[in-house]
Design an enzyme around this catalytic site. Sequence first.
Site, mmCIF file in Angstrom:
data_model
loop_
_atom_site.group_PDB
_atom_site.id
_atom_site.type_symbol
_atom_site.label_atom_id
_atom_site.label_comp_id
_atom_site.label_asym_id
_atom_site.label_seq_id
_atom_site.Cartn_x
_atom_site.Cartn_y
_atom_site.Cartn_z
ATOM 1 N N ASP A 36 0.832 -1.203 0.000
ATOM 2 C CA ASP A 36 0.000 0.000 0.000
ATOM 3 C C ASP A 36 0.865 1.251 0.000
ATOM 4 O OD1 ASP A 36 -2.272 1.505 0.036
ATOM 5 O OD2 ASP A 36 -2.876 1.005 2.077
ATOM 6 N N HIS A 53 2.737 3.120 -8.933
ATOM 7 C CA HIS A 53 2.537 1.684 -9.178
ATOM 8 C C HIS A 53 3.742 1.095 -9.913
ATOM 9 C CE1 HIS A 53 -1.407 1.954 -7.570
ATOM 10 N NE2 HIS A 53 -1.950 2.603 -8.582
ATOM 11 N N LEU A 147 11.171 -20.650 -4.100
ATOM 12 C CA LEU A 147 10.136 -19.728 -3.617
ATOM 13 C C LEU A 147 8.899 -19.734 -4.516
ATOM 14 C CD1 LEU A 147 9.404 -17.147 -1.768
ATOM 15 C CD2 LEU A 147 10.269 -15.819 -3.694
HETATM 16 C C1 FPP Z 1 -2.181 0.181 -3.252
HETATM 17 O O1 FPP Z 1 -1.608 1.470 -3.226
HETATM 18 C C2 FPP Z 1 -1.586 -0.568 -4.327
HETATM 19 C C3 FPP Z 1 -2.269 -1.197 -5.317
HETATM 20 C C4 FPP Z 1 -3.739 -1.224 -5.402
HETATM 21 C C5 FPP Z 1 -1.557 -1.869 -6.406
HETATM 22 C C6 FPP Z 1 -0.393 -2.648 -5.971
HETATM 23 C C7 FPP Z 1 0.409 -3.028 -7.132
HETATM 24 C C8 FPP Z 1 1.755 -3.026 -7.159
HETATM 25 C C9 FPP Z 1 2.595 -2.670 -6.003
HETATM 26 C C10 FPP Z 1 2.492 -3.461 -8.352
HETATM 27 C C11 FPP Z 1 2.207 -4.911 -8.581
HETATM 28 C C12 FPP Z 1 3.112 -5.510 -9.490
HETATM 29 C C13 FPP Z 1 2.824 -6.592 -10.217
HETATM 30 C C14 FPP Z 1 3.905 -7.247 -10.906
HETATM 31 C C15 FPP Z 1 1.472 -7.134 -10.390
HETATM 32 P P1 FPP Z 1 -2.557 2.717 -3.451
HETATM 33 O O2 FPP Z 1 -2.623 2.992 -4.896
HETATM 34 O O3 FPP Z 1 -3.884 2.464 -2.809
HETATM 35 O O4 FPP Z 1 -1.769 3.817 -2.683
HETATM 36 P P2 FPP Z 1 -2.413 5.037 -1.891
HETATM 37 O O5 FPP Z 1 -3.189 4.453 -0.753
HETATM 38 O O6 FPP Z 1 -1.224 5.800 -1.436
HETATM 39 O O7 FPP Z 1 -3.265 5.796 -2.844
#
Ligand code: FPP
Length: 262
Positions: A36, A53, A147
Site C-alpha cells: 500500500d 505503481h 520460492l
Molecule cells: C495500493 O496502493 C496498491 C495497489 C492497489 C496496487 C499494488 C500493485 C503493485 C505494487 C504493483 C504490482 C506488481 C505486479 C507485478 C502485479 P494505493 O494505490 O492504494 O496507494 P495510496 O493508498 O497511497 O493511494
Amino acid sequence: MFNRLFGKKVNKKRNDEHKGLVEDEHVPSHIAIIMDGNGRWAKKRAMPRVKGHHEGMNTVKKITRHANKLGVKVLTLYAFSTENWKRPKTEVEFLMNLPGQFLHSFLPELMELNIRVQMIGDHTQLPNHTQKALHTAMEQTKQNTGLILNFAMNYGSRDEMVRAMKQMIQEVTEGKLRMEDITEESVSDYLMTADLPEPDLLIRTSGEVRLSNFMLWQLAYTEFWFTDVLWPDFDEVCLQQAIDGYKNRNRRYGGLKGEEVN
Ligand code: FPP
C-alpha cells in the site's frame, strides 16, 4: 476456484510437503504483503499515481529476490483486489498491464532463481492479456521448486469464501461430500490457497491498519507487522525489520508455551 479453473487439481501432497518445510524456524515460511502507498508516494513527488505503481513493481522485484535469498517459501502479494475495479479506468488499465511488464522483464531471472509463479483470485474477469501473462509465467515456472511468488489478482477473501461455500454445498447436494466431514482443515482445502501453508507473517505498508478483505480465513494465527513506509520505499532493510519483529513474537496458537504452564 482458480486452481480448478485452470484444471490444476489441488495437490495435497505438495501441501503437506510445504507444511513441513521450515528449514530455519526463525524465517517465516509464508509472508503475505498488502502493498500500500503507491499513490501517496507519487503524490509526494508531484507525479501521476501510476508512477507510484510502476515504482511499486520494482519493489516487488527487490523483495522477491530478498525473500528468496532468506529462504522464504511463499511470498503472497496483494496486487489487485476485487474492490480495485472502482478506481479510474486509466489506473485500472495501468495495473492490468503490470503483470505483463513485470514478467517480460523478470521471467528469465525468476527461472534462474528457481522461483515459481502462482496466483489466487478470479482470473476470468481479468483482461485477456493479463490472464495470458500470468498463465504463461505459471506454465513456464511450474517445475521450479524454490520460492512460490503468489500474486493475489482480482482477489477478495469474502468472494473466495462464498465460492468455497457454494462448492461445498454443491458437493453435499451431489452426495460427494458428507456434512460430518466438513472441518476447519477441509474448509481450507476449498480455498484458493489450498496448496499453500497459512501465512506466518502479514506485512502492510503505508500506515494503514486494516485487512481490506485479504486472506481473512488464512490469517487467523498470523503475526501482523504494520509499517508507515510506503510500498515503493519498502526495501531489504524494511523486510528484515519485519522478520526480526516476527522472530521476537511468541506464537502460541491460543495455547501456552511450556514455561508458561503453572
Ligand atoms: C495500493 O496502493 C496498491 C495497489 C492497489 C496496487 C499494488 C500493485 C503493485 C505494487 C504493483 C504490482 C506488481 C505486479 C507485478 C502485479 P494505493 O494505490 O492504494 O496507494 P495510496 O493508498 O497511497 O493511494
